[in-house]
Write a protein that holds these residues in place. Structure first.
Motif, PDB file in Angstrom:
ATOM      1  N   LYS A 134      -1.828  56.604 118.722  1.00 47.48           N
ATOM      2  CA  LYS A 134      -1.098  55.553 119.460  1.00 47.48           C
ATOM      3  C   LYS A 134       0.355  55.952 119.669  1.00 47.48           C
ATOM      4  CE  LYS A 134      -3.472  51.276 118.333  1.00 47.48           C
ATOM      5  NZ  LYS A 134      -3.441  50.144 117.434  1.00 47.48           N
ATOM      6  N   LEU A 135       0.956  56.521 118.627  1.00 49.34           N
ATOM      7  CA  LEU A 135       2.363  56.935 118.748  1.00 49.34           C
ATOM      8  C   LEU A 135       2.482  58.037 119.804  1.00 49.34           C
ATOM      9  CD1 LEU A 135       5.328  56.935 117.886  1.00 49.34           C
ATOM     10  CD2 LEU A 135       4.707  58.496 116.005  1.00 49.34           C
ATOM     11  N   ARG A 136       1.582  58.970 119.741  1.00 48.37           N
ATOM     12  CA  ARG A 136       1.627  60.073 120.703  1.00 48.37           C
ATOM     13  C   ARG A 136       1.479  59.554 122.142  1.00 48.37           C
ATOM     14  NH1 ARG A 136      -2.160  65.392 121.448  1.00 48.37           N
ATOM     15  NH2 ARG A 136      -1.069  66.042 123.320  1.00 48.37           N
ATOM     16  N   ALA A 137       0.539  58.607 122.338  1.00 52.09           N
ATOM     17  CA  ALA A 137       0.340  58.061 123.688  1.00 52.09           C
ATOM     18  C   ALA A 137       1.607  57.343 124.153  1.00 52.09           C
ATOM     19  CB  ALA A 137      -0.854  57.107 123.691  1.00 52.09           C
ATOM     20  N   TRP A 138       2.240  56.652 123.227  1.00 55.93           N
ATOM     21  CA  TRP A 138       3.487  55.929 123.573  1.00 55.93           C
ATOM     22  C   TRP A 138       4.572  56.929 123.981  1.00 55.93           C
ATOM     23  CZ3 TRP A 138       8.602  55.282 122.851  1.00 55.93           C
ATOM     24  CH2 TRP A 138       9.166  54.032 123.123  1.00 55.93           C
ATOM     25  N   LEU A 139       4.718  57.977 123.180  1.00 58.58           N
ATOM     26  CA  LEU A 139       5.756  58.977 123.470  1.00 58.58           C
ATOM     27  C   LEU A 139       5.460  59.715 124.772  1.00 58.58           C
ATOM     28  CD1 LEU A 139       6.251  60.366 119.854  1.00 58.58           C
ATOM     29  CD2 LEU A 139       7.923  59.032 121.166  1.00 58.58           C
ATOM     30  N   ASP A 140       4.195  60.025 124.993  1.00 61.19           N
ATOM     31  CA  ASP A 140       3.818  60.691 126.251  1.00 61.19           C
ATOM     32  C   ASP A 140       4.150  59.800 127.445  1.00 61.19           C
ATOM     33  OD1 ASP A 140       2.893  62.979 125.020  1.00 61.19           O
ATOM     34  OD2 ASP A 140       0.777  62.391 125.071  1.00 61.19           O
ATOM     35  N   ALA A 141       3.863  58.498 127.290  1.00 65.05           N
ATOM     36  CA  ALA A 141       4.159  57.570 128.393  1.00 65.05           C
ATOM     37  C   ALA A 141       5.670  57.441 128.594  1.00 65.05           C
ATOM     38  CB  ALA A 141       3.527  56.205 128.123  1.00 65.05           C
ATOM     39  N   ALA A 142       6.419  57.454 127.508  1.00 65.06           N
ATOM     40  CA  ALA A 142       7.888  57.394 127.639  1.00 65.06           C
ATOM     41  C   ALA A 142       8.395  58.652 128.355  1.00 65.06           C
ATOM     42  CB  ALA A 142       8.538  57.248 126.271  1.00 65.06           C
ATOM     43  N   CYS A 191       8.528  57.935 108.014  1.00 68.70           N
ATOM     44  CA  CYS A 191       9.312  57.578 109.195  1.00 68.70           C
ATOM     45  C   CYS A 191       8.412  57.457 110.427  1.00 68.70           C
ATOM     46  CB  CYS A 191      10.400  58.616 109.449  1.00 68.70           C
ATOM     47  SG  CYS A 191      11.631  58.619 108.159  1.00 68.70           S
ATOM     48  N   LEU A 192       7.411  58.323 110.522  1.00 69.58           N
ATOM     49  CA  LEU A 192       6.494  58.226 111.666  1.00 69.58           C
ATOM     50  C   LEU A 192       5.696  56.928 111.603  1.00 69.58           C
ATOM     51  CD1 LEU A 192       5.270  61.935 111.987  1.00 69.58           C
ATOM     52  CD2 LEU A 192       6.935  60.710 113.418  1.00 69.58           C
ATOM     53  N   ASP A 193       5.423  56.442 110.391  1.00 63.05           N
ATOM     54  CA  ASP A 193       4.776  55.129 110.256  1.00 63.05           C
ATOM     55  C   ASP A 193       5.651  54.043 110.884  1.00 63.05           C
ATOM     56  OD1 ASP A 193       2.604  56.129 108.929  1.00 63.05           O
ATOM     57  OD2 ASP A 193       3.301  55.560 106.912  1.00 63.05           O
ATOM     58  N   VAL A 194       6.947  54.143 110.625  1.00 68.02           N
ATOM     59  CA  VAL A 194       7.875  53.148 111.179  1.00 68.02           C
ATOM     60  C   VAL A 194       7.886  53.253 112.705  1.00 68.02           C
ATOM     61  CG1 VAL A 194      10.286  52.400 111.267  1.00 68.02           C
ATOM     62  CG2 VAL A 194       9.274  53.128 109.086  1.00 68.02           C
ATOM     63  N   LEU A 195       7.909  54.472 113.226  1.00 67.43           N
ATOM     64  CA  LEU A 195       7.866  54.640 114.687  1.00 67.43           C
ATOM     65  C   LEU A 195       6.551  54.101 115.253  1.00 67.43           C
ATOM     66  CD1 LEU A 195      10.431  56.371 114.423  1.00 67.43           C
ATOM     67  CD2 LEU A 195       9.393  58.014 115.978  1.00 67.43           C
ATOM     68  N   GLY A 196       5.487  54.280 114.492  1.00 68.13           N
ATOM     69  CA  GLY A 196       4.175  53.819 114.955  1.00 68.13           C
ATOM     70  C   GLY A 196       4.134  52.314 115.174  1.00 68.13           C
ATOM     71  N   GLU A 197       4.951  51.575 114.424  1.00 68.38           N
ATOM     72  CA  GLU A 197       4.977  50.110 114.588  1.00 68.38           C
ATOM     73  C   GLU A 197       5.492  49.716 115.977  1.00 68.38           C
ATOM     74  OE1 GLU A 197       7.447  48.515 111.525  1.00 68.38           O
ATOM     75  OE2 GLU A 197       6.239  49.401 109.918  1.00 68.38           O
ATOM     76  N   LEU A 198       6.214  50.631 116.622  1.00 62.45           N
ATOM     77  CA  LEU A 198       6.831  50.308 117.904  1.00 62.45           C
ATOM     78  C   LEU A 198       5.838  50.327 119.045  1.00 62.45           C
ATOM     79  CD1 LEU A 198       9.806  52.676 117.391  1.00 62.45           C
ATOM     80  CD2 LEU A 198       9.931  50.201 117.432  1.00 62.45           C
ATOM     81  N   THR A 199       4.678  50.902 118.790  1.00 67.48           N
ATOM     82  CA  THR A 199       3.755  51.090 119.906  1.00 67.48           C
ATOM     83  C   THR A 199       3.198  49.756 120.397  1.00 67.48           C
ATOM     84  OG1 THR A 199       1.978  51.521 118.343  1.00 67.48           O
ATOM     85  CG2 THR A 199       3.135  53.438 119.217  1.00 67.48           C
ATOM     86  N   ALA A 200       3.509  48.677 119.671  1.00 70.94           N
ATOM     87  CA  ALA A 200       3.131  47.342 120.160  1.00 70.94           C
ATOM     88  C   ALA A 200       3.936  47.000 121.422  1.00 70.94           C
ATOM     89  CB  ALA A 200       3.382  46.308 119.070  1.00 70.94           C
ATOM     90  N   ASP A 201       5.142  47.560 121.535  1.00 73.08           N
ATOM     91  CA  ASP A 201       5.956  47.328 122.740  1.00 73.08           C
ATOM     92  C   ASP A 201       5.593  48.372 123.788  1.00 73.08           C
ATOM     93  OD1 ASP A 201       7.354  45.284 121.582  1.00 73.08           O
ATOM     94  OD2 ASP A 201       8.978  46.553 120.857  1.00 73.08           O
ATOM     95  N   PRO A 202       5.466  47.981 125.052  1.00 69.81           N
ATOM     96  CA  PRO A 202       5.128  48.987 126.077  1.00 69.81           C
ATOM     97  C   PRO A 202       6.253  50.007 126.228  1.00 69.81           C
ATOM     98  CG  PRO A 202       5.654  46.873 127.092  1.00 69.81           C
ATOM     99  CD  PRO A 202       5.657  46.641 125.618  1.00 69.81           C
ATOM    100  N   PRO A 203       5.920  51.249 126.558  1.00 71.97           N
ATOM    101  CA  PRO A 203       6.966  52.266 126.731  1.00 71.97           C
ATOM    102  C   PRO A 203       7.679  52.110 128.067  1.00 71.97           C
ATOM    103  CG  PRO A 203       4.820  53.213 127.101  1.00 71.97           C
ATOM    104  CD  PRO A 203       4.575  51.774 126.760  1.00 71.97           C
ATOM    105  N   ALA A 204       8.270  50.925 128.272  1.00 72.71           N
ATOM    106  CA  ALA A 204       9.006  50.669 129.506  1.00 72.71           C
ATOM    107  C   ALA A 204      10.410  51.268 129.373  1.00 72.71           C
ATOM    108  CB  ALA A 204       9.094  49.163 129.708  1.00 72.71           C
ATOM    109  N   PRO A 205      11.140  51.398 130.495  1.00 75.11           N
ATOM    110  CA  PRO A 205      12.510  51.882 130.391  1.00 75.11           C
ATOM    111  C   PRO A 205      13.311  51.043 129.388  1.00 75.11           C
ATOM    112  CG  PRO A 205      11.850  51.795 132.678  1.00 75.11           C
ATOM    113  CD  PRO A 205      10.735  51.159 131.885  1.00 75.11           C
ATOM    114  N   TRP A 221      10.847  64.243 121.814  1.00 76.08           N
ATOM    115  CA  TRP A 221       9.403  64.542 121.758  1.00 76.08           C
ATOM    116  C   TRP A 221       9.067  65.722 122.676  1.00 76.08           C
ATOM    117  CZ3 TRP A 221       5.146  65.392 119.679  1.00 76.08           C
ATOM    118  CH2 TRP A 221       3.913  65.271 120.306  1.00 76.08           C
ATOM    119  N   LEU A 222       9.662  65.746 123.855  1.00 73.99           N
ATOM    120  CA  LEU A 222       9.407  66.883 124.755  1.00 73.99           C
ATOM    121  C   LEU A 222       9.837  68.189 124.097  1.00 73.99           C
ATOM    122  CD1 LEU A 222      10.522  65.388 128.198  1.00 73.99           C
ATOM    123  CD2 LEU A 222       8.207  66.109 127.557  1.00 73.99           C
ATOM    124  N   ARG A 223      11.028  68.172 123.441  1.00 69.51           N
ATOM    125  CA  ARG A 223      11.496  69.427 122.798  1.00 69.51           C
ATOM    126  C   ARG A 223      10.596  69.825 121.631  1.00 69.51           C
ATOM    127  NH1 ARG A 223      14.203  67.258 126.464  1.00 69.51           N
ATOM    128  NH2 ARG A 223      15.996  68.342 127.356  1.00 69.51           N
TER     129      ARG A 223
END
Ligand SMILES: N[C@@H](CCC(=O)N[C@@H](CS)C(=O)NCC(=O)O)C(=O)O
Length: 209
Positions: free
Chosen positions: A170-178, A124-138, A149-151
């Motif tokens: 990459k996923l972590r950076a995306w989540l941190d930015a979100a 499942c984290l692999d699937v989430l990782g595919e999303l990091t191509a999109d910027p973590p915009a609102p 992720w915060l919890r």
């Protein structure tokens, strides 16, 4: 339009998703927030079991945060809710379903995942990782994932699930930015208070009023 009313307890990650979206939309909800372990005033009229969070908007009561996000995005014309491209939009929806169905439940489980569960989590984290191509915009995706992720970091810092997310740079950076998006930060609880609330709930203690 009548203001939405949100019933939740203090620091609830699912309510945080909704609060972040409402902040982004500039909509002030009616808040019925209880101390952890207490039932918000008036909630039992809609949910006899007192399950939270609950969003009441006009004549509809919604008990799933993912559906609350979609409802509010449509009600208040949030254009950035999902990408326009169908494949990307479907990926966002799938990631939210995996977070709620597979990854997020580990927040509420004391023991570590077994090998089979860990393999499924990695998938499942692999699937989430595919999303990091999109910027973590609102977006609904960012408001959905960031509070969870915060919890994980606050409540389960030593969990193999948290470690598996951290290991994916990459996923972590995306989540941190979100999690750093202004509307997510403005509506986040104080981390220390939230961790203390979680520890009380885990110990089955009632918080002093
Ligand atoms: N899928 C629900 C999850 C809601 C949820 O799990 N709420 C927690 C409190 S933060 C709860 O009620 N836990 C106790 C239970 O499920 O009985 C959502 O996204 O809104």
């Amino acid at each position: 339009m009548v203001a939405p009313a949100l019933y939740a307890d203090r620091g609830c990650p699912f309510a945080h998703r909704v609060l972040a979206l409402l902040d982004e939309l500039g909509v002030a909800p009616e808040l019925r927030i209880a101390l952890p372990g207490d039932v918000p005033d008036g909630l039992r009229a809609f949910s006899p079991t007192g399950r939270i969070p609950l969003l009441v908007h006009g004549d509809i009561a919604i008990g799933e945060s993912r559906v609350m996000l979609e409802h509010l995005a449509e009600a208040y014309d949030f254009d950035a809710a999902f990408p326009r491209d169908l494949a990307r939009r479907t990926r966002h929806r799938q990631a939210m379903a995996l977070m709620d169905g597979v990854i997020g439940p580990h927040l509420f489980r004391a023991g570590p995942p077994n090998a089979k569960e860990m393999a499924r989590l990695e998938e499942c984290l692999d699937v989430l990782g595919e999303l990091t191509a999109d910027p973590p915009a609102p977006s609904l995706l960012a408001f959905h994932l960031a509070p969870t992720w915060l919890r994980f970091q606050w409540w389960r810092p030593e969990s193999p699930v948290t470690a598996a997310i951290r290991a994916r740079t990459k996923l972590r950076a995306w989540l941190d930015a979100a999690a750093a998006l202004p509307s997510v930060k403005r509506t986040a609880p104080d981390a220390a208070e939230n961790i203390a609330d979680f520890e009380h709930a885990r110990a089955g203690e009632k918080l002093p009023a």
